[in-house]
Design a protein around this motif. Structure first.
Motif, PDB file in Angstrom:
ATOM      1  N   ARG A 168      -0.455 -12.701  -0.636  1.00 46.67           N
ATOM      2  CA  ARG A 168      -1.385 -11.665  -1.088  1.00 46.67           C
ATOM      3  C   ARG A 168      -0.581 -10.626  -1.863  1.00 46.67           C
ATOM      4  NH1 ARG A 168      -6.033 -11.029   2.136  1.00 46.67           N
ATOM      5  NH2 ARG A 168      -6.804  -9.952   0.285  1.00 46.67           N
ATOM      6  N   GLU A 169      -1.300  -9.700  -2.486  1.00 44.27           N
ATOM      7  CA  GLU A 169      -0.632  -8.608  -3.187  1.00 44.27           C
ATOM      8  C   GLU A 169      -1.108  -7.281  -2.620  1.00 44.27           C
ATOM      9  OE1 GLU A 169      -1.682  -9.583  -7.268  1.00 44.27           O
ATOM     10  OE2 GLU A 169       0.374 -10.262  -7.616  1.00 44.27           O
ATOM     11  N   LEU A 170      -0.169  -6.361  -2.470  1.00 43.94           N
ATOM     12  CA  LEU A 170      -0.510  -5.006  -2.032  1.00 43.94           C
ATOM     13  C   LEU A 170      -0.766  -4.154  -3.266  1.00 43.94           C
ATOM     14  CD1 LEU A 170       1.875  -3.809   0.845  1.00 43.94           C
ATOM     15  CD2 LEU A 170      -0.580  -4.231   0.977  1.00 43.94           C
ATOM     16  N   TRP A 171      -1.870  -3.415  -3.239  1.00 37.38           N
ATOM     17  CA  TRP A 171      -2.258  -2.562  -4.362  1.00 37.38           C
ATOM     18  C   TRP A 171      -2.378  -1.118  -3.909  1.00 37.38           C
ATOM     19  CZ3 TRP A 171      -2.767  -4.712  -9.182  1.00 37.38           C
ATOM     20  CH2 TRP A 171      -2.840  -6.111  -9.233  1.00 37.38           C
ATOM     21  N   LEU A 172      -1.906  -0.215  -4.743  1.00 33.98           N
ATOM     22  CA  LEU A 172      -2.107   1.215  -4.530  1.00 33.98           C
ATOM     23  C   LEU A 172      -3.318   1.631  -5.360  1.00 33.98           C
ATOM     24  CD1 LEU A 172      -1.134   3.945  -3.416  1.00 33.98           C
ATOM     25  CD2 LEU A 172       0.335   4.143  -5.429  1.00 33.98           C
TER      26      LEU A 172
END
Length: 202
Positions: A168-172
């Motif tokens: 998965r990708e972490l997004w701000l």
């Protein structure tokens, strides 16, 4: 200068990210911006930006055009179990730990149900920390993030054939109306640095 920045900033973060990746770095934020008071809400739901919170870290990229997003890092997931649990069972006997029904649409839960392929789901929780505790207690197999605490825990091991099965990708995320607010901007810049891929490699 930076020292004069003051204000309250609310941040919504997935619980395991908050405890494992964010909390150990909060001392540095405090040193840089001692007059900023940070409120961290550890939650899996997508809180409403602007009305409820100022910033969010999320595992999926929001599509709302009112939100400004920045990719922080990739986050791998693997299947974990207690070593003695694996030693006492064949793969056909594995039982699984997953999210509760509120998160059945998550990528992790979909992957786990497919991987389990009809094998029993014996515990459901909306908390990855509860799932981790259950894995350590020998309850079953869970799909957990490859966070430093999980990888270093001698009470858990990754399944052969179950390593790095999902990414998965972490997004701000910040609302357009708030991104120029000095305190919000300072915390956003800190998070982008603290939770980045480069930081993970150091």
């Amino acid at each position: 200068g930076q020292q004069t920045l003051a204000g309250r900033v609310s941040l919504s973060v997935p619980p395991s990210t908050a405890s494992t990746l964010l909390a150990p770095r909060l001392g540095e934020l405090r040193r840089r911006h001692p007059a900023i008071v940070l409120r961290v809400i550890a939650e899996t739901r997508m809180a409403s930006l602007r009305s409820e919170i100022d910033l969010a870290v999320r595992l999926s990229r929001p599509q709302d055009p009112e939100l400004v997003v920045r990719r922080l890092r990739r986050l791998g997931f693997s299947y974990y179990a207690a070593p003695d649990y694996l030693a006492r069972r064949t793969p056909a006997q594995y039982e699984f730990i997953g999210y509760d029904e509120s998160l059945d649409d998550s990528a992790q839960q979909r992957h786990m149900l497919e991987f389990a392929a009809g094998r029993a789901l014996v515990l459901r929780s909306n908390s990855a920390d509860v799932q981790r505790g259950a894995v350590r207690a020998g309850v079953g197999v869970a799909l957990l993030a490859d966070l430093p605490d999980n990888l270093a825990d001698p009470a858990m091991t990754r399944l052969p054939g179950g390593v790095g099965v999902l990414e998965r990708e972490l997004w701000l995320v910040v609302h357009r109306d708030l991104r120029q607010a000095p305190a919000v901007r300072a915390v956003a810049e800190f998070l982008a640095e603290a939770l980045s891929e480069d930081d993970a490699a150091r």
